[in-house]
Design an enzyme around this catalytic site. Sequence first.
Site, PDB file in Angstrom:
ATOM      1  N   HIS A 232      41.733 110.117 -92.377  1.00 34.95           N
ATOM      2  CA  HIS A 232      41.337 111.358 -91.690  1.00 34.95           C
ATOM      3  C   HIS A 232      41.353 111.146 -90.176  1.00 34.95           C
ATOM      4  O   HIS A 232      41.944 111.935 -89.430  1.00 34.95           O
ATOM      5  CB  HIS A 232      39.946 111.802 -92.155  1.00 34.95           C
ATOM      6  CG  HIS A 232      39.298 112.813 -91.238  1.00 34.95           C
ATOM      7  ND1 HIS A 232      39.745 114.114 -91.144  1.00 34.95           N
ATOM      8  CD2 HIS A 232      38.266 112.700 -90.372  1.00 34.95           C
ATOM      9  CE1 HIS A 232      39.001 114.765 -90.242  1.00 34.95           C
ATOM     10  NE2 HIS A 232      38.094 113.927 -89.763  1.00 34.95           N
TER      11      HIS A 232
ATOM     12  N   ASP B  95      64.082 123.426 -68.587  1.00 33.48           N
ATOM     13  CA  ASP B  95      63.851 122.607 -69.784  1.00 33.48           C
ATOM     14  C   ASP B  95      63.085 121.382 -69.332  1.00 33.48           C
ATOM     15  O   ASP B  95      62.715 121.267 -68.158  1.00 33.48           O
ATOM     16  CB  ASP B  95      65.195 122.190 -70.425  1.00 33.48           C
ATOM     17  CG  ASP B  95      65.042 121.947 -71.916  1.00 33.48           C
ATOM     18  OD1 ASP B  95      64.171 121.139 -72.278  1.00 33.48           O
ATOM     19  OD2 ASP B  95      65.748 122.577 -72.722  1.00 33.48           O
TER      20      ASP B  95
ATOM     21  N   TRP C 153      39.122 104.343 -88.453  1.00 31.59           N
ATOM     22  CA  TRP C 153      40.281 104.615 -87.583  1.00 31.59           C
ATOM     23  C   TRP C 153      40.329 103.652 -86.411  1.00 31.59           C
ATOM     24  O   TRP C 153      41.352 103.514 -85.766  1.00 31.59           O
ATOM     25  CB  TRP C 153      40.255 106.057 -87.086  1.00 31.59           C
ATOM     26  CG  TRP C 153      39.443 106.274 -85.840  1.00 31.59           C
ATOM     27  CD1 TRP C 153      38.115 106.520 -85.777  1.00 31.59           C
ATOM     28  CD2 TRP C 153      39.921 106.260 -84.488  1.00 31.59           C
ATOM     29  NE1 TRP C 153      37.724 106.649 -84.473  1.00 31.59           N
ATOM     30  CE2 TRP C 153      38.816 106.504 -83.653  1.00 31.59           C
ATOM     31  CE3 TRP C 153      41.174 106.072 -83.882  1.00 31.59           C
ATOM     32  CZ2 TRP C 153      38.906 106.551 -82.268  1.00 31.59           C
ATOM     33  CZ3 TRP C 153      41.257 106.118 -82.500  1.00 31.59           C
ATOM     34  CH2 TRP C 153      40.133 106.358 -81.713  1.00 31.59           C
TER      35      TRP C 153
ATOM     36  N   SER D 174      56.916 107.143 -79.555  1.00 32.70           N
ATOM     37  CA  SER D 174      57.064 108.594 -79.375  1.00 32.70           C
ATOM     38  C   SER D 174      56.182 109.100 -78.245  1.00 32.70           C
ATOM     39  O   SER D 174      56.628 109.864 -77.384  1.00 32.70           O
ATOM     40  CB  SER D 174      56.724 109.303 -80.687  1.00 32.70           C
ATOM     41  OG  SER D 174      56.434 110.650 -80.456  1.00 32.70           O
ATOM     42  N   SER D 175      54.931 108.667 -78.221  1.00 32.74           N
ATOM     43  CA  SER D 175      54.005 109.137 -77.183  1.00 32.74           C
ATOM     44  C   SER D 175      54.455 108.696 -75.795  1.00 32.74           C
ATOM     45  O   SER D 175      54.400 109.474 -74.842  1.00 32.74           O
ATOM     46  CB  SER D 175      52.604 108.575 -77.421  1.00 32.74           C
ATOM     47  OG  SER D 175      52.022 109.196 -78.501  1.00 32.74           O
TER      48      SER D 175
ATOM     49  N   HIS E  57      39.354 104.347 -75.001  1.00 30.50           N
ATOM     50  CA  HIS E  57      38.616 105.308 -74.199  1.00 30.50           C
ATOM     51  C   HIS E  57      39.503 106.237 -73.391  1.00 30.50           C
ATOM     52  O   HIS E  57      39.321 107.437 -73.456  1.00 30.50           O
ATOM     53  CB  HIS E  57      37.486 104.697 -73.370  1.00 30.50           C
ATOM     54  CG  HIS E  57      36.509 105.787 -73.083  1.00 30.50           C
ATOM     55  ND1 HIS E  57      35.576 106.211 -73.997  1.00 30.50           N
ATOM     56  CD2 HIS E  57      36.430 106.653 -72.055  1.00 30.50           C
ATOM     57  CE1 HIS E  57      34.948 107.260 -73.521  1.00 30.50           C
ATOM     58  NE2 HIS E  57      35.445 107.547 -72.347  1.00 30.50           N
TER      59      HIS E  57
ATOM     60  N   GLU F  24      42.259 107.109 -74.351  1.00 27.52           N
ATOM     61  CA  GLU F  24      42.779 107.961 -75.428  1.00 27.52           C
ATOM     62  C   GLU F  24      41.881 109.188 -75.650  1.00 27.52           C
ATOM     63  O   GLU F  24      42.349 110.286 -75.905  1.00 27.52           O
ATOM     64  CB  GLU F  24      42.884 107.139 -76.717  1.00 27.52           C
ATOM     65  CG  GLU F  24      43.116 107.933 -77.997  1.00 27.52           C
ATOM     66  CD  GLU F  24      44.496 108.526 -78.085  1.00 27.52           C
ATOM     67  OE1 GLU F  24      45.373 108.096 -77.309  1.00 27.52           O
ATOM     68  OE2 GLU F  24      44.699 109.432 -78.907  1.00 27.52           O
TER      69      GLU F  24
ATOM     70  N   TYR G  77      40.257 110.735 -73.413  1.00 27.61           N
ATOM     71  CA  TYR G  77      40.565 111.710 -72.368  1.00 27.61           C
ATOM     72  C   TYR G  77      41.951 112.283 -72.523  1.00 27.61           C
ATOM     73  O   TYR G  77      42.216 113.411 -72.109  1.00 27.61           O
ATOM     74  CB  TYR G  77      40.332 111.084 -70.990  1.00 27.61           C
ATOM     75  CG  TYR G  77      38.870 110.785 -70.824  1.00 27.61           C
ATOM     76  CD1 TYR G  77      37.968 111.834 -70.700  1.00 27.61           C
ATOM     77  CD2 TYR G  77      38.382 109.501 -70.884  1.00 27.61           C
ATOM     78  CE1 TYR G  77      36.617 111.585 -70.624  1.00 27.61           C
ATOM     79  CE2 TYR G  77      37.022 109.256 -70.812  1.00 27.61           C
ATOM     80  CZ  TYR G  77      36.147 110.296 -70.685  1.00 27.61           C
ATOM     81  OH  TYR G  77      34.816 110.056 -70.631  1.00 27.61           O
TER      82      TYR G  77
ATOM     83  N   SER H 149      41.025 126.091 -68.306  1.00 31.52           N
ATOM     84  CA  SER H 149      41.071 126.484 -66.895  1.00 31.52           C
ATOM     85  C   SER H 149      42.139 127.531 -66.624  1.00 31.52           C
ATOM     86  O   SER H 149      42.141 128.151 -65.560  1.00 31.52           O
ATOM     87  CB  SER H 149      41.352 125.259 -66.017  1.00 31.52           C
ATOM     88  OG  SER H 149      40.378 124.273 -66.230  1.00 31.52           O
TER      89      SER H 149
ATOM     90  N   HIS I  46      31.382 100.788 -73.505  1.00 40.99           N
ATOM     91  CA  HIS I  46      30.226 101.541 -74.005  1.00 40.99           C
ATOM     92  C   HIS I  46      30.351 101.813 -75.504  1.00 40.99           C
ATOM     93  O   HIS I  46      29.400 102.261 -76.129  1.00 40.99           O
ATOM     94  CB  HIS I  46      30.000 102.849 -73.214  1.00 40.99           C
ATOM     95  CG  HIS I  46      31.077 103.865 -73.359  1.00 40.99           C
ATOM     96  ND1 HIS I  46      31.448 104.707 -72.345  1.00 40.99           N
ATOM     97  CD2 HIS I  46      31.871 104.200 -74.397  1.00 40.99           C
ATOM     98  CE1 HIS I  46      32.417 105.507 -72.751  1.00 40.99           C
ATOM     99  NE2 HIS I  46      32.684 105.217 -73.994  1.00 40.99           N
ATOM    100  N   HIS I  47      31.529 101.539 -76.076  1.00 39.26           N
ATOM    101  CA  HIS I  47      31.671 101.617 -77.533  1.00 39.26           C
ATOM    102  C   HIS I  47      31.159 100.353 -78.204  1.00 39.26           C
ATOM    103  O   HIS I  47      31.129 100.280 -79.423  1.00 39.26           O
ATOM    104  CB  HIS I  47      33.140 101.828 -77.907  1.00 39.26           C
ATOM    105  CG  HIS I  47      33.725 103.100 -77.384  1.00 39.26           C
ATOM    106  ND1 HIS I  47      33.677 104.280 -78.093  1.00 39.26           N
ATOM    107  CD2 HIS I  47      34.339 103.396 -76.222  1.00 39.26           C
ATOM    108  CE1 HIS I  47      34.263 105.235 -77.391  1.00 39.26           C
ATOM    109  NE2 HIS I  47      34.669 104.731 -76.243  1.00 39.26           N
TER     110      HIS I  47
ATOM    111  N   THR J  32      32.874 115.774 -64.848  1.00 41.10           N
ATOM    112  CA  THR J  32      32.874 116.708 -65.976  1.00 41.10           C
ATOM    113  C   THR J  32      31.950 117.881 -65.681  1.00 41.10           C
ATOM    114  O   THR J  32      32.266 119.038 -66.000  1.00 41.10           O
ATOM    115  CB  THR J  32      32.443 115.985 -67.270  1.00 41.10           C
ATOM    116  OG1 THR J  32      33.150 114.748 -67.363  1.00 41.10           O
ATOM    117  CG2 THR J  32      32.740 116.829 -68.477  1.00 41.10           C
TER     118      THR J  32
ATOM    119  N   LYS K 265      33.579 120.406 -63.565  1.00 40.42           N
ATOM    120  CA  LYS K 265      34.448 121.291 -64.334  1.00 40.42           C
ATOM    121  C   LYS K 265      33.647 122.387 -65.017  1.00 40.42           C
ATOM    122  O   LYS K 265      33.990 123.570 -64.936  1.00 40.42           O
ATOM    123  CB  LYS K 265      35.222 120.489 -65.378  1.00 40.42           C
ATOM    124  CG  LYS K 265      36.324 119.688 -64.770  1.00 40.42           C
ATOM    125  CD  LYS K 265      37.157 119.011 -65.825  1.00 40.42           C
ATOM    126  CE  LYS K 265      38.445 118.521 -65.217  1.00 40.42           C
ATOM    127  NZ  LYS K 265      39.347 119.583 -64.819  1.00 40.42           N
TER     128      LYS K 265
ATOM    129  N   ARG L 290      27.274 105.754 -90.586  1.00 41.20           N
ATOM    130  CA  ARG L 290      28.620 106.296 -90.780  1.00 41.20           C
ATOM    131  C   ARG L 290      29.346 105.552 -91.889  1.00 41.20           C
ATOM    132  O   ARG L 290      29.011 104.427 -92.214  1.00 41.20           O
ATOM    133  CB  ARG L 290      29.515 106.048 -89.555  1.00 41.20           C
ATOM    134  CG  ARG L 290      29.171 106.617 -88.319  1.00 41.20           C
ATOM    135  CD  ARG L 290      30.028 105.978 -87.201  1.00 41.20           C
ATOM    136  NE  ARG L 290      31.415 106.422 -87.237  1.00 41.20           N
ATOM    137  CZ  ARG L 290      32.309 106.102 -86.302  1.00 41.20           C
ATOM    138  NH1 ARG L 290      31.971 105.346 -85.289  1.00 41.20           N
ATOM    139  NH2 ARG L 290      33.549 106.524 -86.383  1.00 41.20           N
TER     140      ARG L 290
END
Lengths: 287, 542
Positions: free
Chosen positions: B89, B118, B154, B182-183, B266, B268, B270, B281, B315-316, B341, B344, B463
């Site tokens: 998932h 294009d 994951w 690809s990315s 991390h 990722e 963002y 926006s 921080h993870h 943040t 924003k 979890r």
Amino acid sequence: MSGGSYYVPATSKWPILGSLAMGVMMVGGGTWLVHGAVGSPLMLAGLVGILAVMVLWFRDVIRESMAGLYDAQMDRSFRWGMGWFIFSEVMFFAAFFGALFYVRTLALPWLDGEGAKGVTALLWPDFSASWPLLDPPDSRISGPAETLSPWQLPLVNTLLLVSSSITLTVAHEALKMGERQATHNWLFGTVLLGTCFIIIQGVEYYEAYHHLGLTLEAGIYGSTFFMLTGFHGLHVIIGTIILASILLRIRKGHFSGANHFGFEAAAWYWHFVDVVWLGLFIFVYVF
Amino acid sequence: MASLPPKHRLQSSAADSAATGQHEHHRPRGLMRWVLTTNHKEIGTLYLIFSLTMFLIGGVFALVVRAELFQPGLQLVQPEFFNQMTTMHGLIMVFGAVMPAFVGLANWMVPLQIGAPDMALPRLNNFSFWLLPIAFTLMLSTLFMPGGAPNFGWTFYAPLSTTYAPPSTTFFILSLHIAGISSILGAINIIATILNLRAPGMRMMDMTLFVWTWLITAFLLIAVMPVLAGVVTMMLMDINFGTSFFNAGGGGDPVLFQHLFWFFGHPEVYIMILPAFGIVSVIIPTFARKRLFGYASMVYATASIAILSFLVWAHHMFVVGLPLVAELFFMYSTMLIAVPTGVKVFNWITTLFRGSISFEPAMLFAIAFVVLFTIGGFSGLMLAISPADFQYHDTYFVVAHFHYVLVPGAVFSIMAAVYYWLPKWTGHYPHLRLSQWHFWLSVIGVNLTFFPMHFSGLAGMPRRIPDYSLQFADFNMVSSIGAFMFGLSQLLFVVIVIMCVRGGKTAPAKAWDGAEDLEWTVPSPAPLHTFEHPPQYRPVEH
């Protein structure tokens, strides 16, 4: 700019064939790793497919470029594309350098009991940290008997790669001045130097495996050593193939003094590979 | 300009075909049209369809998890399979649904918003897309392999993903390599497009926020996807070739895996939220009928978040045994992210202030984004407090936090974007009443699902465990009901999109009366080729 219009290329079958070949190679490679030799023909077929697609795709691009279809804007797109691609390569190597630095400066001293945590030292009380790590904590993993001296073959390789960057720059200057024979000769020299580097690296690997006990399985020193120098060596091989292709194009009369991005992209790549080597020489071999 | 002869054959044939409508002589038809296409709109559509497919597959996996958790005890699936479901998932939603959806939106809208014909490298664009179905076919095929699919979450922490991993992990690593290529190629293309193909006269500070956020996102992708490639390569070597990167017995360190993974992971996060900021926006000013408040500060805030994202990864890992100085550094640097943040969020609210607001479906989703994403942001601040995190870590509180920023955050912004741009894509407005139903069912479903997780998490429910203690039963039952409500209401979304493609109220070129960006100057639906001659852009003062 204001009077110009954009260049929109025609459709092409190479991207989808490249994707399929990549899929075949990965399925084959995974099968080879998990289930053994049955996967290797599939992996090789995929690899050959990818190489064939690259040759044919680049051939189309070269033809379109030679036909004058690309304008200054397309040229800038290629430049941005190549530049950012090299940045992505830099970050790939950064991951392996990061692993090396982390292990040397933090993980191994901690395993030896340094720092406030201390509990990791309880795992292998007899372990003492050192770099190069000749005695890994777990006695079932045998470390290398000794490591390679930086002042023999690695120093030769450093000199080879640094001079290859110089000869390549001389070739580039010659191309800009329209001296095609000189361009050809200096570029040929660059390819030769690259080839010598690969051969010497091969000799060094042979030494490491057969005389020093320095292998992939020889604990973290072998892991970082072979992954860093291995990926670098792979990039030298790719760079040499690229430069050899550029040499063939020079022979065929491609490129002009003003317009030769294919050459420049190859040169950027080669200098990047050279800079990575200097990092390797300092942090993997010398210190 | 018109008197100039076409510079070459390809361009003239494209120009002719545009002049005679959408017909082209040499275009492949049927399936091959999609397989060979180099057109940014067609590739954008392919990305969006792929993403929706993955969203539904990943959603089914989530519903398996929620069905098992409906009641305490083991009911439906084996714990082993439960682990595979939570893992797949997460992987499918992150790499298969959210990221490709944003790339699809970038493909469609970046060229239209900067006045480009294009993407800069159209064939590379086709390659980037077609790698994805191959990568995810391979990833999903691990479900049918002996030993089952990856089952370590994951984040695939070593040594669960190396020493104790099922054999299919090797295939999972290779599929992640393909998705990563690809990315990277897609991001290179987007950067080259934005830097090089802007309409004459359009400065960087004239670009829409969507284009800006994507420029910065593309930079993040190129910076960290190679690190992911590096770390999975180390896993591959540890599993198959006896290296010791994550094996302390050989002098390596399992914690090294976590450092490398989160150095990717991390940014990722963002990568999955900055384009959402850009979408919101763009949508809020349109339906508030005001210019975006604080345009420049929005750009700088986005850049600040991107830079900070490289400095907060540990921080993870607060509970893994970091030195005190690292705990402190990563706690404070993480809290710093709240500043840009906050800029924003305040800018969005100030844009709404005294606006002439209407609540079209896109706007509903955008406003829900602002409110619910902020909840996720605040729970993120709680998690940033290192001593408190010792309680929250690996509980459902974390699950609540990141689902608030990813579902009513990233996913709602994608829904908002789809409702906003569907008239431009199809020439029809989406069905209003059904869209409103979709919004309200989604917003209620999402909160029913994830809000109770804050409570069960704070009370200590861990979890990734298929069973739980009895006191969590009520919260979990509510979560499961909400999850099925949210999941099933996405079928309504599929119906709405299909209906909109097939017909509906006709949309003019400028489909929303407050919309000011360049894409609203081309007809609806946008013809296959737009801006073949660069439009002269007239700067507006922000």
